[in-house]
Design a protein around this motif. Structure first.
Motif, PDB file in Angstrom:
ATOM      1  N   PRO A 186      -9.100  -6.661  12.412  1.00  0.00           N
ATOM      2  CA  PRO A 186     -10.398  -7.022  13.012  1.00  0.00           C
ATOM      3  C   PRO A 186     -10.524  -8.515  13.311  1.00  0.00           C
ATOM      4  O   PRO A 186     -11.376  -8.905  14.102  1.00  0.00           O
ATOM      5  CB  PRO A 186     -11.421  -6.599  11.958  1.00  0.00           C
ATOM      6  N   ALA A 187      -9.675  -9.352  12.684  1.00  0.00           N
ATOM      7  CA  ALA A 187      -9.717 -10.781  13.003  1.00  0.00           C
ATOM      8  C   ALA A 187      -9.096 -11.042  14.372  1.00  0.00           C
ATOM      9  O   ALA A 187      -9.298 -12.111  14.949  1.00  0.00           O
ATOM     10  CB  ALA A 187      -9.000 -11.591  11.926  1.00  0.00           C
ATOM     11  N   GLY A 217       2.392   2.925   6.894  1.00  0.00           N
ATOM     12  CA  GLY A 217       1.498   2.219   5.967  1.00  0.00           C
ATOM     13  C   GLY A 217       0.367   1.486   6.665  1.00  0.00           C
ATOM     14  O   GLY A 217       0.304   1.440   7.897  1.00  0.00           O
ATOM     15  N   PRO A 218      -0.541   0.917   5.866  1.00  0.00           N
ATOM     16  CA  PRO A 218      -1.660   0.174   6.423  1.00  0.00           C
ATOM     17  C   PRO A 218      -1.173  -1.169   6.993  1.00  0.00           C
ATOM     18  O   PRO A 218      -0.127  -1.673   6.584  1.00  0.00           O
ATOM     19  CB  PRO A 218      -2.550  -0.079   5.201  1.00  0.00           C
ATOM     20  N   ILE A 228      -0.605  -5.003   7.410  1.00  0.00           N
ATOM     21  CA  ILE A 228      -0.642  -6.190   6.552  1.00  0.00           C
ATOM     22  C   ILE A 228      -0.922  -7.356   7.499  1.00  0.00           C
ATOM     23  O   ILE A 228      -0.140  -7.638   8.404  1.00  0.00           O
ATOM     24  CB  ILE A 228       0.699  -6.411   5.820  1.00  0.00           C
ATOM     25  N   CYS A 229      -2.074  -8.010   7.308  1.00  0.00           N
ATOM     26  CA  CYS A 229      -2.578  -8.959   8.310  1.00  0.00           C
ATOM     27  C   CYS A 229      -2.458 -10.404   7.844  1.00  0.00           C
ATOM     28  O   CYS A 229      -2.943 -10.755   6.777  1.00  0.00           O
ATOM     29  CB  CYS A 229      -4.050  -8.681   8.602  1.00  0.00           C
ATOM     30  N   PRO A 267      -0.513 -13.070   3.497  1.00  0.00           N
ATOM     31  CA  PRO A 267      -0.393 -11.726   2.930  1.00  0.00           C
ATOM     32  C   PRO A 267       0.944 -11.057   3.261  1.00  0.00           C
ATOM     33  O   PRO A 267       1.523 -10.387   2.409  1.00  0.00           O
ATOM     34  CB  PRO A 267      -1.571 -10.971   3.556  1.00  0.00           C
ATOM     35  N   GLU A 287       3.732 -12.624   0.985  1.00  0.00           N
ATOM     36  CA  GLU A 287       3.666 -12.135  -0.398  1.00  0.00           C
ATOM     37  C   GLU A 287       4.079 -10.660  -0.467  1.00  0.00           C
ATOM     38  O   GLU A 287       4.769 -10.243  -1.403  1.00  0.00           O
ATOM     39  CB  GLU A 287       2.240 -12.299  -0.958  1.00  0.00           C
ATOM     40  N   TYR A 288       3.664  -9.891   0.527  1.00  0.00           N
ATOM     41  CA  TYR A 288       4.000  -8.464   0.560  1.00  0.00           C
ATOM     42  C   TYR A 288       5.514  -8.272   0.662  1.00  0.00           C
ATOM     43  O   TYR A 288       6.101  -7.459  -0.068  1.00  0.00           O
ATOM     44  CB  TYR A 288       3.294  -7.801   1.751  1.00  0.00           C
TER      45      TYR A 288
END
Lengths: 230, 230
Positions: free
Chosen positions: A46-47, A58-59, A61-62, A66, A69-70
């Motif tokens: 959404p940004a 998967g969802p 990762i934005c 993040p 780190e992911y």
């Protein structure tokens, strides 16, 4: 398998492309222009910004931090010695400080201005803010870059890599930012021999190669950009 | 024992004060005005920004995100159920996305303008940029806040806490930003019942209490600021 939504000259997208390759991850690239606010991107983030990483089903990762780190949490242990996050909490904090300096402070004060004015604006329609570069923004960036280079020179002189004795995420975050500016021939290399030597070492890594072959339509790269012995 | 270099109304400093208290850490506060570029601060953090955390005789940990990760890495396991970082990498990515939204996007587009124009500028000498608020900056922030509140309302409606089913760093990052703006009476509470209910739950936590007692010299807090049933 990963899908990476990115822009080829967005420095934080470049950072993720570099570390995905360093971690030996295969990924499909979906280049896009975030300023066009593509529906596909807004549904994921959404940004409305890149990079966004999706692993399999998967969802999303934005954002670069993040994602960094992911990737470390999900692949860091598997790459052994080639892990890009230091082991000790204090060393990790130093790595994150430099990553933040590169992607936020250096980007806000220098790289963001140059990339927006000289690259993005060439591709944007006039109605979306495209057109001639804003000379005030270029002037600010060209003044600020010297302070940053001096600081990077200090870091490069006092350690083997930019955040410590081992290669880390910080080297790729800073190399990603510098590479975008180097394409434009805006890096004052002569003044900072230590930064130059550090960058030459990062640049010679295989993960850098695809980036060094990229071109902005109608704007050739500077003479230093793809040269490993610049 | 920790020492925290901070500014009482810097939202990212507030974030760190909240999570230090949530993690049961004792710390000495060193309030300072970063715009005065105090030597003591520059020696710790060449970026000249707060917050900076020092643990005992350890190296300075600079910036809200490195401090957050450091606290989690060094104390997260000891606090058991009260850990503020989710366990699963995907949930962690979501937590970090919202922290970044609060401390970077929301701060850049809304909170930073309001705090700088209405609080910092009142304390700064004219020579350092102090004086009357810039009405254009206030206008931008007051227009932008509605979009952000709408998005926070959407998040608050779809989950128990702002980044998922459990209380996390994201709740305190957002609460820290909102609290600074709420002091100024600039939060359009009536429009977003879900954000209000979420914030009331965060506000009632003991870690919030010291912040709610703080005052800007010569500027009383809004009627909602310290009221738990606003």
């Amino acid at each position: 398998m990963y899908t990476l939504y990115h822009h080829p000259f967005s420095p934080s997208s470049r950072f993720i492309r570099l570390i995905l390759r360093e971690y030996g991850a295969e990924f499909e690239e979906k280049p896009m222009n975030p300023w066009e606010r593509p529906q596909e991107l807004l549904l994921l983030n959404p940004a409305g910004t890149v990079p966004v990483l999706v692993e399999n089903e998967g969802p999303p990762i934005c954002g670069p931090l993040p994602i960094m780190e992911y990737l470390d949490e999900t692949r860091g242990y598997a790459v052994g010695d080639r892990r890009l996050m230091p082991d000790h909490p204090e060393a990790r904090a130093e790595c994150r400080r430099i990553v933040d300096w590169a992607l936020t402070k250096f980007d806000n004060e220098v790289v963001g201005h140059l990339v927006r004015e000289r690259i993005y604006k060439q591709t944007m329609p006039k109605s979306a803010g495209g057109g001639e570069p804003d000379s005030a923004a270029l002037r600010v960036a060209r003044a600020n870059i010297h302070h940053h280079m001096k600081y990077f020179g200090y870091l490069a002189a006092s350690r083997r890599w930019i955040a410590g004795e081992r290669l880390s995420f910080a080297d790729f975050a800073l190399a990603a930012e510098i590479s975008s500016v180097d394409y434009l021939g805006e890096v004052p290399w002569a003044a900072e021999e230590n930064v130059k030597n550090w960058y030459a070492r990062v640049k010679s890594r295989p993960c850098m190669r695809p980036l060094l072959l990229e071109k902005v339509l109608g704007m050739p790269a500077s003479s230093t950009y793809a040269d490993l012995d610049f």
